[in-house]
Design a protein around this motif. Structure first.
Motif, PDB file in Angstrom:
ATOM      1  N   PHE A 190     -14.175  -1.511  27.389  1.00  0.00           N
ATOM      2  CA  PHE A 190     -15.577  -1.481  27.805  1.00  0.00           C
ATOM      3  C   PHE A 190     -16.238  -0.185  27.349  1.00  0.00           C
ATOM      4  O   PHE A 190     -17.373  -0.182  26.859  1.00  0.00           O
ATOM      5  N   LYS A 191     -15.524   0.922  27.503  1.00  0.00           N
ATOM      6  CA  LYS A 191     -16.060   2.208  27.043  1.00  0.00           C
ATOM      7  C   LYS A 191     -16.341   2.166  25.542  1.00  0.00           C
ATOM      8  O   LYS A 191     -17.363   2.682  25.069  1.00  0.00           O
ATOM      9  N   GLN A 192     -15.453   1.528  24.793  1.00  0.00           N
ATOM     10  CA  GLN A 192     -15.668   1.400  23.350  1.00  0.00           C
ATOM     11  C   GLN A 192     -16.880   0.517  23.054  1.00  0.00           C
ATOM     12  O   GLN A 192     -17.653   0.803  22.131  1.00  0.00           O
ATOM     13  N   ALA A 193     -17.047  -0.545  23.827  1.00  0.00           N
ATOM     14  CA  ALA A 193     -18.137  -1.489  23.573  1.00  0.00           C
ATOM     15  C   ALA A 193     -19.512  -0.874  23.822  1.00  0.00           C
ATOM     16  O   ALA A 193     -20.479  -1.188  23.115  1.00  0.00           O
ATOM     17  N   ILE A 194     -19.614  -0.010  24.831  1.00  0.00           N
ATOM     18  CA  ILE A 194     -20.927   0.560  25.142  1.00  0.00           C
ATOM     19  C   ILE A 194     -21.236   1.806  24.318  1.00  0.00           C
ATOM     20  O   ILE A 194     -22.388   2.248  24.263  1.00  0.00           O
ATOM     21  N   GLU A 195     -20.227   2.380  23.645  1.00  0.00           N
ATOM     22  CA  GLU A 195     -20.426   3.621  22.910  1.00  0.00           C
ATOM     23  C   GLU A 195     -21.549   3.541  21.877  1.00  0.00           C
ATOM     24  O   GLU A 195     -22.373   4.472  21.790  1.00  0.00           O
ATOM     25  N   PRO A 196     -21.665   2.475  21.063  1.00  0.00           N
ATOM     26  CA  PRO A 196     -22.744   2.442  20.070  1.00  0.00           C
ATOM     27  C   PRO A 196     -24.136   2.550  20.677  1.00  0.00           C
ATOM     28  O   PRO A 196     -25.065   3.046  20.024  1.00  0.00           O
ATOM     29  N   TYR A 197     -24.288   2.109  21.921  1.00  0.00           N
ATOM     30  CA  TYR A 197     -25.617   2.104  22.545  1.00  0.00           C
ATOM     31  C   TYR A 197     -26.038   3.486  23.037  1.00  0.00           C
ATOM     32  O   TYR A 197     -27.191   3.669  23.442  1.00  0.00           O
ATOM     33  N   ARG A 198     -25.116   4.444  22.991  1.00  0.00           N
ATOM     34  CA  ARG A 198     -25.524   5.822  23.293  1.00  0.00           C
ATOM     35  C   ARG A 198     -26.496   6.330  22.242  1.00  0.00           C
ATOM     36  O   ARG A 198     -27.254   7.271  22.482  1.00  0.00           O
ATOM     37  N   HIS A 199     -26.484   5.697  21.072  1.00  0.00           N
ATOM     38  CA  HIS A 199     -27.285   6.170  19.946  1.00  0.00           C
ATOM     39  C   HIS A 199     -28.423   5.198  19.600  1.00  0.00           C
ATOM     40  O   HIS A 199     -29.053   5.336  18.560  1.00  0.00           O
ATOM     41  N   ILE A 200     -28.658   4.203  20.465  1.00  0.00           N
ATOM     42  CA  ILE A 200     -29.736   3.232  20.237  1.00  0.00           C
ATOM     43  C   ILE A 200     -30.725   3.348  21.388  1.00  0.00           C
ATOM     44  O   ILE A 200     -30.409   2.992  22.535  1.00  0.00           O
ATOM     45  N   SER A 201     -31.913   3.833  21.103  1.00  0.00           N
ATOM     46  CA  SER A 201     -32.935   3.969  22.140  1.00  0.00           C
ATOM     47  C   SER A 201     -33.521   2.601  22.480  1.00  0.00           C
ATOM     48  O   SER A 201     -33.329   1.616  21.748  1.00  0.00           O
ATOM     49  N   SER A 202     -34.256   2.545  23.577  1.00  0.00           N
ATOM     50  CA  SER A 202     -34.922   1.295  23.952  1.00  0.00           C
ATOM     51  C   SER A 202     -35.899   0.857  22.874  1.00  0.00           C
ATOM     52  O   SER A 202     -36.045  -0.343  22.602  1.00  0.00           O
ATOM     53  N   VAL A 203     -36.582   1.818  22.251  1.00  0.00           N
ATOM     54  CA  VAL A 203     -37.520   1.489  21.176  1.00  0.00           C
ATOM     55  C   VAL A 203     -36.783   0.858  20.001  1.00  0.00           C
ATOM     56  O   VAL A 203     -37.203  -0.178  19.461  1.00  0.00           O
ATOM     57  N   GLU A 204     -35.660   1.445  19.602  1.00  0.00           N
ATOM     58  CA  GLU A 204     -34.879   0.899  18.496  1.00  0.00           C
ATOM     59  C   GLU A 204     -34.297  -0.463  18.860  1.00  0.00           C
ATOM     60  O   GLU A 204     -34.245  -1.377  18.018  1.00  0.00           O
TER      61      GLU A 204
END
Length: 380
Positions: A190-204
């Motif tokens: 789960f930690k791996q799955a959510i990691e990419p979203y640390r770098h994706i803003s709501s706007v993106e």
């Protein structure tokens, strides 16, 4: 409006024979056994139609949107091609209403699945359990910065009071996947799955949704398919994951991305109604011609962006006002009673959380009675 029923296929504890005995006009189902991102073949679609035993397949819920599309990864073009092919195959088999969601990683989430209420059991969400999970079980970096300091303090005290069984229950409910979810996780994955979203803003993230719609809606329009986006459940960020389908402004933005009747809304009164600032009758009125599918569910709101699900006519959503607006639609839109108490013999069988037989039958009866009364009043 006409009533439908969600059925999870041959593995559903509620049989299709039981479903066919209900006074409904169609079934809501999906091919949950097919891997996310793969094409739904006509053969698989025909097999599900055969399993329905002559019951009409009214709505697909859902054709999952792969994480590669949500993240606009290098795999997105191929995944979009597969999605278009799945839509074409569904249309070729006469199925033309398709629900989807754009929630990252997690589908609908709950922290507790058996909160006692008078007359049955129901589910709860997004209270201090969820904050405690985020802060102290998941240990998400910088998670405390996402919450007010006083709420972090309350969640800290709450976590200290939780038993080991409580912690395990909340962890399992967050990670294992609830009905309709396409993924389940261990804590590490789960930690791996959510990691990419640390770098994706709501706007993106909203831009990625627009890319999806720009790629898919023309095919849907050509094939006569009505796409319906399901709101975020819950309609607030979960463990830092962005939420972009939670408010009236969100829905207005999405409909404007590709302004075509093929791109529409699934009006879920439970998901949207969890926020006190969402005017459900107003949203039904404003978006009436773009609402292609409806989930009727009710909630009793509580502090700290939490709620408990309630009887269909007993919560904080004024169901009569919402349905009154929906009945003004010029087309016959499918709806389903969404979730229900665990009642009577439901307690003796392993039904999916929220997807009982008798509890949803009660909701269906209440909603159909309300619909009949409102329709008679309008005619009179």
């Amino acid at each position: 409006m006409y009533p439908t029923w969600r059925w999870y296929g041959p593995k559903d504890p509620i049989t299709i024979d039981e479903v066919s005995a209900l006074d409904i006009r169609g079934v809501v189902t999906a091919l949950h056994h097919i891997e996310n991102g793969a094409v739904w073949s006509r053969e698989e679609i025909r097999q599900r139609k055969k399993e329905l035993k002559e019951m009409p397949w009214s709505v697909v819920e859902s054709v999952p949107v792969h994480e590669g599309i949500k993240q606009n990864s290098e795999a997105a073009p191929k995944l979009l091609e597969n999605y278009r092919q799945s839509l074409q195959n569904l249309a070729a088999e006469g199925i033309t209403t398709v629900c989807y969601n754009f929630m990252p990683v997690l589908d609908w989430t709950r922290t507790r699945l058996a909160v006692p209420v008078p007359g049955g059991t129901t589910v709860a969400l997004r209270g201090l359990d969820l904050l405690a999970f985020d802060l102290f079980i998941l240990n998400r970096p910088h998670a405390a910065e996402d919450y007010p300091a006083e709420l972090v303090e309350l969640a800290t005290d709450h976590f200290e009071d939780m038993s080991e069984a409580d912690k395990q229950e909340v962890t399992d409910n967050m990670l294992k996947g609830l009905p309709g979810s396409e993924e389940s996780f261990e804590l590490a994955t789960f930690k791996q799955a959510i990691e990419p979203y640390r770098h994706i803003s709501s706007v993106e993230f909203k831009e990625n949704l627009q890319r999806f719609l720009e790629a898919i809606v023309p095919t849907a329009a050509k094939e006569g398919i009505k796409l319906t986006v399901h709101p975020d459940d819950p309609p607030w960020p979960v463990v830092g994951l962005p939420r972009i389908v939670s408010t009236r402004d969100d829905l207005k933005d999405i409909l404007a991305m590709v302004d075509d009747q093929a791109s529409g809304i699934c009006l879920c009164t439970g998901s949207l109604g969890s926020r006190a600032d969402n005017d459900l009758p107003g949203m039904a009125r404003e978006f009436l011609d773009r609402i292609h599918f409806v989930h009727l569910r009710n909630v009793a709101r509580a502090p700290h962006e939490s709620f408990r699900e309630s009887g269909h006519l007993q919560g904080d959503v004024n169901m009569a006002d919402v349905m009154g607006e929906l009945l003004k639609a010029k087309v016959d839109v499918p709806y389903r009673p969404d979730h229900g108490f665990t009642l009577f013999d439901d307690r003796k069988r392993e039904t999916y959380p929220g997807y009982s037989l008798y509890g949803r039958m009660r909701g269906l009866a209440e909603l159909e009675g309300l619909r009949a009364g409102l329709s008679a009043t309008a005619r009179g």
